[in-house]
Design an enzyme around this catalytic site. Structure first.
Site, PDB file in Angstrom:
ATOM      1  N   LYS A  86       1.015  -1.319   0.006  1.00 58.35           N
ATOM      2  CA  LYS A  86       0.148   0.182   0.261  1.00 58.35           C
ATOM      3  C   LYS A  86       0.502   1.055  -0.323  1.00 58.35           C
ATOM      4  CE  LYS A  86      -1.563   2.716   3.415  1.00 58.35           C
ATOM      5  NZ  LYS A  86      -0.793   3.503   2.250  1.00 58.35           N
ATOM      6  N   GLU A 131      10.212   0.649  10.102  1.00 58.07           N
ATOM      7  CA  GLU A 131      11.221   1.377   9.932  1.00 58.07           C
ATOM      8  C   GLU A 131      10.850   3.039  10.180  1.00 58.07           C
ATOM      9  OE1 GLU A 131      14.737   1.289   8.833  1.00 58.07           O
ATOM     10  OE2 GLU A 131      14.648  -0.438   8.123  1.00 58.07           O
ATOM     11  N   CYS A 156      13.624  10.877   7.472  1.00 61.08           N
ATOM     12  CA  CYS A 156      13.774  10.012   8.282  1.00 61.08           C
ATOM     13  C   CYS A 156      15.773  10.456   9.069  1.00 61.08           C
ATOM     14  CB  CYS A 156      13.130   8.990   8.176  1.00 61.08           C
ATOM     15  SG  CYS A 156      14.293   7.537   7.534  1.00 61.08           S
ATOM     16  N   GLU A 200      11.237  14.908  15.447  1.00 60.45           N
ATOM     17  CA  GLU A 200      11.213  15.489  14.362  1.00 60.45           C
ATOM     18  C   GLU A 200      11.194  16.065  13.930  1.00 60.45           C
ATOM     19  OE1 GLU A 200      10.124  11.788  12.062  1.00 60.45           O
ATOM     20  OE2 GLU A 200      12.235  11.664  11.189  1.00 60.45           O
TER      21      GLU A 200
HETATM   22  P1  ADP Z   1       3.590  10.129   7.094  1.00 59.21           P
HETATM   23  O1  ADP Z   1       3.440  11.192   8.294  1.00 59.21           O
HETATM   24  O2  ADP Z   1       4.703  10.217   7.197  1.00 59.21           O
HETATM   25  O3  ADP Z   1       2.724  10.843   6.648  1.00 59.21           O
HETATM   26  P2  ADP Z   1       2.331   7.857   8.030  1.00 59.21           P
HETATM   27  O4  ADP Z   1       3.001   6.580   9.180  1.00 59.21           O
HETATM   28  O5  ADP Z   1       1.040   8.486   8.594  1.00 59.21           O
HETATM   29  O6  ADP Z   1       3.767   8.500   7.812  1.00 59.21           O
HETATM   30  O7  ADP Z   1       2.145   7.192   6.750  1.00 59.21           O
HETATM   31  C1  ADP Z   1       3.085   5.888   6.354  1.00 59.21           C
HETATM   32  C2  ADP Z   1       2.402   4.594   5.659  1.00 59.21           C
HETATM   33  O8  ADP Z   1       1.145   4.663   6.510  1.00 59.21           O
HETATM   34  C3  ADP Z   1       1.532   6.006   4.437  1.00 59.21           C
HETATM   35  O9  ADP Z   1       0.996   4.714   3.438  1.00 59.21           O
HETATM   36  C4  ADP Z   1      -0.356   6.253   5.032  1.00 59.21           C
HETATM   37  O10 ADP Z   1      -1.352   6.032   4.515  1.00 59.21           O
HETATM   38  C5  ADP Z   1       0.165   4.596   5.904  1.00 59.21           C
HETATM   39  N1  ADP Z   1      -0.993   4.428   7.405  1.00 59.21           N
HETATM   40  C6  ADP Z   1      -1.206   6.013   7.996  1.00 59.21           C
HETATM   41  N2  ADP Z   1      -2.160   5.437   8.500  1.00 59.21           N
HETATM   42  C7  ADP Z   1      -2.400   4.316   8.784  1.00 59.21           C
HETATM   43  C8  ADP Z   1      -2.982   3.278   9.821  1.00 59.21           C
HETATM   44  N3  ADP Z   1      -3.852   3.426  10.703  1.00 59.21           N
HETATM   45  N4  ADP Z   1      -3.430   2.039   9.321  1.00 59.21           N
HETATM   46  C9  ADP Z   1      -1.954   1.186   8.316  1.00 59.21           C
HETATM   47  N5  ADP Z   1      -1.719   2.494   7.366  1.00 59.21           N
HETATM   48  C10 ADP Z   1      -1.723   3.482   7.808  1.00 59.21           C
END
Ligand code: ADP
Length: 487
Positions: free
Chosen positions: A177, A252, A286, A387
């Site tokens: 995804k 990560e 990161c 961060e």
């Molecule tokens: P960032 O702040 O860098 O966007 P996130 O952790 O929010 O970091 O997003 C990283 C990935 O995790 C993206 O692909 C995002 O769609 C996904 N993501 C965000 N929330 C969820 C969740 N509740 N469950 C699974 N994946 C998620």
């Protein structure tokens, strides 16, 4: 400069699919707020369909020889080579980084496939000297199974092959995804897998609703492993969710990288390296420099030189020639940077340059923040513990090596750290004492397909890249065999 990119479907089971309910969403260019293209807004049912495909593909894929899988993966790399420029342009349009940086990312994207295709042929097991007569102990390596991968937007192409290459090379299948900000990049990469004639279902990409797709992966017993790159907050959620079926998981997560410039740093090398690291991808990495510790004796010289470097940066739409820093990914990111800078200033930090949004003219519709330098930073300020993920270089003064190491370690994160010194003993000593998964010594380029990348503390679990990256997708099976003594 806007460019039309066609709408895309998601890819699973060897074909292109709309969301089962037909919903779509747009990916938006942060440099000008234009919709790049529409992609399917998939959910739990779409994720399950992709897992069905990955599960069906697993037995045949895992039983092929490693050499056979390697050939197909080299072919994917060749297809990516052919699409290199198209994908680089898409990265810049969706993510904002300057085109030169997107092109660099494609190098790692392709290299990971080649390297893991080669390495999978060396996923050796072992015969173990047996303490029991007439028995033999064989330790064999086998693929974990169907893997779920969730990736962020800041390295939207290379992150795919960093996970898919080791997984597929050892015989796993994968449902990936991408981030909602960069789906088209992922779907273009997926197209290379299709064009290389990889068997249907071996590699799949589902775009759409993150929590719904994430829950579908976690809740499905057939998914044996989750590999995630993103925020610590979401990582924690996935780690909890993986408890139900005892899934393997690698994470990560966020970093908060210290950079320490000792009094014996070679500033001619240190400053360009530090600045390249700090302003790469507008600070949205990161492993970006988050806290810059400078020995008091060289502090003012360092500040001046960083300022001179910043004066040469050209901020704008990454598609334009000569631009060296692009926009931030979304409005929230700009707000966060603004809040952190304002808080530090209110508590006594001094603004050397920047410290504001860039608006009007060519910046009018984009999400631009000026490259910023702050001095007089103190440990309690929010920027010290959090961060930044933006183009802000905060300078902290220190007096002794011990003090610098304590300060560097004084965060719950531990991804990357960097030190600059001409004293080899100090370089080794400090590298040993830093609580991080990676240390750059007089260099900030710490990534390679060959190198184990990852963090300690709340920066993650597991490694990506190198032999260690392959281990994440392998199980060890013990086979104990009775061998009759014979005549
Ligand atoms: P960032 O702040 O860098 O966007 P996130 O952790 O929010 O970091 O997003 C990283 C990935 O995790 C993206 O692909 C995002 O769609 C996904 N993501 C965000 N929330 C969820 C969740 N509740 N469950 C699974 N994946 C998620």
């Amino acid at each position: 400069m806007s460019q039309k990119i066609p709408d895309r479907k998601m890819m699973y089971g060897g074909g292109w699919h709309s969301a089962l309910d037909g919903a779509t969403f747009g990916s938006v260019n942060p440099a000008n707020a234009e919709v790049v293209a529409q992609v399917p807004l998939g959910g739990a049912a779409d994720a399950r369909a992709a897992v069905d495909a990955a599960h069906a593909a697993f037995p045949a894929w895992s039983r092929r020889t490693a050499a056979d899988r390697a050939l197909l993966m080299h072919r994917v790399a060749d297809r990516l080579e052919a699409k290199r420029e198209e994908i680089a342009v898409t990265i810049t349009m969706e993510e904002g980084k300057p085109l030169a940086e997107s092109r660099n990312e494609m190098r790692l994207t392709i290299d990971s496939l080649h390297w893991y295709a080669e390495e999978a042929r060396r996923a050796y097991g072992s015969w173990i000297p047996d303490p029991v007569p007439n028995r033999r102990l064989l330790s064999m390596r086998q693929p974990v199974g169907v893997c779920g991968a969730i990736i962020p937007w800041n390295v939207p192409a290379a992150m795919i092959t960093r996970k898919a290459a080791p997984a597929l090379a050892v015989g796993c299948t994968m449902v990936l995804k991408p981030a909602e900000q960069t789906p088209i990049t992922a779907l273009l990469v997926a197209e290379a897998f299709l064009e290389a004639d990889l068997p249907a279902g071996v590699f799949n990409v589902v775009t759409g609703d993150a929590p719904a797709i994430g829950q579908a992966m976690l809740g499905d017993e057939r998914v044996r492993k989750i590999s995630f790159t993103g925020s610590t907050e979401v990582g924690r959620l996935l780690l909890r969710g993986s408890a139900e079926h005892i899934k393997r998981i690698s994470l990560e997560l966020g970093g908060n990288a210290p950079v320490i410039l000792f009094e014996d740093s070679d500033l001619d090398k240190a400053i360009p390296a530090l600045c390249a690291l700090k302003f790469l991808n507008a600070g949205q990495a990161c492993i970006s420099a988050n806290r810059i510790y400078v020995h008091a004796s060289i502090h003012d010289a360092v500040a001046e030189r960083v300022k001179a470097y910043v004066a040469k940066l050209r901020v704008g739409d990454g598609m334009k020639e000569g631009i060296t820093m692009g926009p931030l990914i979304e409005a929230q990111a700009v707000e966060k940077v603004e809040t952190l800078v304002n808080e530090a200033r209110a508590r006594g930090a001094e603004l050397l340059v920047g410290g504001e949004r860039l608006t009007g003219g060519t910046y009018a519709r984009g999400l631009f923040y000026a490259p910023t330098i702050l001095t007089g930073m103190k440990p309690g300020m929010r920027m010290a513990g959090q961060e930044i993920f933006g183009p802000v270089a905060p300078l902290f003064k220190f007096e002794s090596e011990a003090e610098a190491v304590v300060a560097a370690n004084d965060v719950p994160y531990g991804l990357a750290a960097y030190i600059f010194t001409e004293d080899m003993a100090r370089a080794i000593r400090v590298s040993e004492r830093l609580e991080t998964g990676m240390v750059g010594v007089n260099d900030v380029r710490i990534g390679a397909a060959e190198a184990p990348f990852g963090g300690v503390k709340q920066s993650g679990i597991g490694r990506e890249g190198g032999r260690e990256g392959m281990e994440e997708y392998l199980e060890t099976k013990l086979v104990a065999i009775r061998v009759d003594p014979g005549a």
